[in-house]
Write a protein that holds these residues in place. Structure first.
Motif, PDB file in Angstrom:
ATOM      1  N   UNK A  15       2.506  14.503 -13.789  1.00 32.39           N
ATOM      2  CA  UNK A  15       1.430  15.053 -14.610  1.00 32.39           C
ATOM      3  C   UNK A  15       1.022  16.458 -14.162  1.00 32.39           C
ATOM      4  N   UNK A  16       1.252  16.770 -12.899  1.00 30.37           N
ATOM      5  CA  UNK A  16       0.905  18.099 -12.395  1.00 30.37           C
ATOM      6  C   UNK A  16       1.737  19.174 -13.086  1.00 30.37           C
ATOM      7  N   UNK A  17       3.003  18.890 -13.322  1.00 27.58           N
ATOM      8  CA  UNK A  17       3.872  19.861 -13.985  1.00 27.58           C
ATOM      9  C   UNK A  17       3.347  20.168 -15.388  1.00 27.58           C
ATOM     10  N   UNK A  18       2.996  19.120 -16.120  1.00 30.01           N
ATOM     11  CA  UNK A  18       2.447  19.312 -17.467  1.00 30.01           C
ATOM     12  C   UNK A  18       1.134  20.085 -17.405  1.00 30.01           C
ATOM     13  N   UNK A  37       4.119   5.525  -5.645  1.00 30.20           N
ATOM     14  CA  UNK A  37       4.079   5.558  -7.113  1.00 30.20           C
ATOM     15  C   UNK A  37       2.982   6.494  -7.610  1.00 30.20           C
ATOM     16  N   UNK A  38       1.832   6.462  -6.953  1.00 22.31           N
ATOM     17  CA  UNK A  38       0.740   7.362  -7.337  1.00 22.31           C
ATOM     18  C   UNK A  38       1.165   8.813  -7.164  1.00 22.31           C
ATOM     19  N   UNK A  39       1.865   9.110  -6.092  1.00 24.99           N
ATOM     20  CA  UNK A  39       2.359  10.463  -5.866  1.00 24.99           C
ATOM     21  C   UNK A  39       3.351  10.891  -6.934  1.00 24.99           C
ATOM     22  N   UNK A  40       4.213   9.966  -7.333  1.00 25.31           N
ATOM     23  CA  UNK A  40       5.185  10.282  -8.382  1.00 25.31           C
ATOM     24  C   UNK A  40       4.477  10.573  -9.701  1.00 25.31           C
ATOM     25  N   UNK A  58       0.827  -1.205   0.000  1.00 27.46           N
ATOM     26  CA  UNK A  58       0.000   0.000   0.000  1.00 27.46           C
ATOM     27  C   UNK A  58       0.861   1.255   0.000  1.00 27.46           C
ATOM     28  N   UNK A  59       1.906   1.242   0.796  1.00 24.28           N
ATOM     29  CA  UNK A  59       2.803   2.398   0.864  1.00 24.28           C
ATOM     30  C   UNK A  59       3.526   2.581  -0.468  1.00 24.28           C
ATOM     31  N   UNK A  60       3.974   1.470  -1.046  1.00 23.19           N
ATOM     32  CA  UNK A  60       4.676   1.553  -2.323  1.00 23.19           C
ATOM     33  C   UNK A  60       3.761   2.091  -3.410  1.00 23.19           C
ATOM     34  N   UNK A  61       2.527   1.617  -3.446  1.00 15.24           N
ATOM     35  CA  UNK A  61       1.582   2.098  -4.463  1.00 15.24           C
ATOM     36  C   UNK A  61       1.231   3.564  -4.252  1.00 15.24           C
TER      37      UNK A  61
END
Length: 58
Positions: A44-47, A36-39, A30-33
């Protein structure tokens, strides 16, 4: 699309190796996912922000 499939395949291979060797994953799934979701969100936030700035300034 090819990069996504390769990444998924390598993740499965590493997971299988971890299981065979008996090594626990460095982070709970769960922490790993969540990481990854945050990454992905950050990438995509920058774009998204750049697109908004182009529309606002023009």
């Amino acid at each position: 699309m090819k990069a996504y499939l390769l990444s998924l395949l390598l993740g499965v291979v590493v997971g299988l190796i971890y299981h065979v060797v008996g090594v626990k994953s460095p982070a709970p799934p769960t922490v790993a996912l969540a990481g990854l979701l945050g990454m992905l969100a950050g990438e995509h936030a920058i774009t998204f922000v750049r697109t908004l700035l182009v529309h606002v300034t023009s």
